[in-house]
Design an enzyme around this catalytic site. Sequence first.
Site, PDB file in Angstrom:
ATOM      1  N   GLU A 179       0.862  -1.180   0.000  1.00 27.44           N
ATOM      2  CA  GLU A 179       0.000   0.000   0.000  1.00 27.44           C
ATOM      3  C   GLU A 179       0.901   1.232   0.000  1.00 27.44           C
ATOM      4  O   GLU A 179       1.910   1.254   0.689  1.00 27.44           O
ATOM      5  CB  GLU A 179      -0.912   0.016   1.235  1.00 27.44           C
ATOM      6  CG  GLU A 179      -1.827   1.215   1.334  1.00 27.44           C
ATOM      7  CD  GLU A 179      -2.748   1.376   0.133  1.00 27.44           C
ATOM      8  OE1 GLU A 179      -2.575   2.370  -0.593  1.00 27.44           O
ATOM      9  OE2 GLU A 179      -3.607   0.512  -0.091  1.00 27.44           O
ATOM     10  N   ASP A 215      -7.978   1.153  -7.180  1.00 24.10           N
ATOM     11  CA  ASP A 215      -8.374   2.437  -7.756  1.00 24.10           C
ATOM     12  C   ASP A 215      -8.876   2.173  -9.169  1.00 24.10           C
ATOM     13  O   ASP A 215      -8.140   1.642 -10.003  1.00 24.10           O
ATOM     14  CB  ASP A 215      -7.182   3.385  -7.778  1.00 24.10           C
ATOM     15  CG  ASP A 215      -7.550   4.803  -8.160  1.00 24.10           C
ATOM     16  OD1 ASP A 215      -8.562   4.991  -8.876  1.00 24.10           O
ATOM     17  OD2 ASP A 215      -6.830   5.724  -7.756  1.00 24.10           O
ATOM     18  N   LYS A 243     -11.892   7.826 -15.238  1.00 26.96           N
ATOM     19  CA  LYS A 243     -11.872   8.554 -16.514  1.00 26.96           C
ATOM     20  C   LYS A 243     -11.219   7.697 -17.586  1.00 26.96           C
ATOM     21  O   LYS A 243     -10.174   7.093 -17.370  1.00 26.96           O
ATOM     22  CB  LYS A 243     -11.117   9.876 -16.364  1.00 26.96           C
ATOM     23  CG  LYS A 243     -11.819  10.858 -15.439  1.00 26.96           C
ATOM     24  CD  LYS A 243     -11.021  12.133 -15.318  1.00 26.96           C
ATOM     25  CE  LYS A 243     -11.729  13.085 -14.364  1.00 26.96           C
ATOM     26  NZ  LYS A 243     -10.952  14.293 -14.106  1.00 26.96           N
ATOM     27  N   ASP A 296     -16.305  -2.868  -7.655  1.00 20.92           N
ATOM     28  CA  ASP A 296     -17.707  -2.482  -7.747  1.00 20.92           C
ATOM     29  C   ASP A 296     -17.898  -1.438  -8.850  1.00 20.92           C
ATOM     30  O   ASP A 296     -18.841  -0.668  -8.835  1.00 20.92           O
ATOM     31  CB  ASP A 296     -18.242  -1.976  -6.405  1.00 20.92           C
ATOM     32  CG  ASP A 296     -17.470  -0.806  -5.837  1.00 20.92           C
ATOM     33  OD1 ASP A 296     -16.498  -0.351  -6.466  1.00 20.92           O
ATOM     34  OD2 ASP A 296     -17.847  -0.334  -4.748  1.00 20.92           O
ATOM     35  N   TYR A 300     -13.460   0.213   2.291  1.00 23.72           N
ATOM     36  CA  TYR A 300     -13.843   0.770   0.993  1.00 23.72           C
ATOM     37  C   TYR A 300     -15.078   0.061   0.452  1.00 23.72           C
ATOM     38  O   TYR A 300     -16.008   0.686  -0.028  1.00 23.72           O
ATOM     39  CB  TYR A 300     -12.703   0.668  -0.021  1.00 23.72           C
ATOM     40  CG  TYR A 300     -13.130   1.194  -1.370  1.00 23.72           C
ATOM     41  CD1 TYR A 300     -13.049   2.545  -1.663  1.00 23.72           C
ATOM     42  CD2 TYR A 300     -13.694   0.351  -2.324  1.00 23.72           C
ATOM     43  CE1 TYR A 300     -13.495   3.037  -2.877  1.00 23.72           C
ATOM     44  CE2 TYR A 300     -14.146   0.832  -3.529  1.00 23.72           C
ATOM     45  CZ  TYR A 300     -14.040   2.175  -3.806  1.00 23.72           C
ATOM     46  OH  TYR A 300     -14.504   2.666  -4.996  1.00 23.72           O
ATOM     47  N   GLU A 301     -15.081  -1.247   0.547  1.00 24.24           N
ATOM     48  CA  GLU A 301     -16.202  -2.023   0.013  1.00 24.24           C
ATOM     49  C   GLU A 301     -17.516  -1.619   0.673  1.00 24.24           C
ATOM     50  O   GLU A 301     -18.549  -1.533   0.008  1.00 24.24           O
ATOM     51  CB  GLU A 301     -15.939  -3.509   0.218  1.00 24.24           C
ATOM     52  CG  GLU A 301     -16.995  -4.415  -0.332  1.00 24.24           C
ATOM     53  CD  GLU A 301     -16.694  -5.888  -0.102  1.00 24.24           C
ATOM     54  OE1 GLU A 301     -17.543  -6.709  -0.477  1.00 24.24           O
ATOM     55  OE2 GLU A 301     -15.628  -6.222   0.443  1.00 24.24           O
TER      56      GLU A 301
END
Length: 185
Positions: free
Chosen positions: A43, A92, A96, A128, A168-169
């Site tokens: 990370e 991530d 875009k 997701d 995050y999920e």
Amino acid sequence: MKAPATLFETSPGEVWLEIGFGGGEHVSAQAQANPDVGILASEVFVEGLAKCLSDIEEKALKNVRLWDEDARELVDLLPEASIDRVFILFPDPWPKKRHHKRRIIQPDFLDALSRIVTPGGRLRFATDVRSYADEALEKILTHGAFDWQASKADDWRRPPEDHVRTRYETKNLGDIAPVYFDFRR
């Protein structure tokens, strides 16, 4: 060749790699549930590293090693066939279109992963974001080194039994319900 035993206090039975672990919830839960497995976790964000380090200390986990640089650099350093499982959970999505080339699932990265994952080893990718799910699945299947383990839709629509929800999920920021793609090398 396995990852050097000197990374861990005892020689682990397997070595797993988590790429982009966010706050480290999955890392610490997997380490606690699988004390005989060595877990390498990468990370780049300081806050995530700090949170994971706090969990590691609080739970007295001895089987986790953290990498605070780009995961691609770590993968390049690892010996051939040294990793038994790879987790890429909610990376991530670079939403875009012009940034899609920054997504981690790319042919050259799949080449690198196929080099370090043991024969029979596993890769789990979860997201997701519909465009990333579609693109990642296509790239992984086209690459050919990993076999998709799904035989029915519920195999990728439902979290695997050993899945640990990440912070995050739980935010549900994507545009679809999470998908979980499991592959075998």
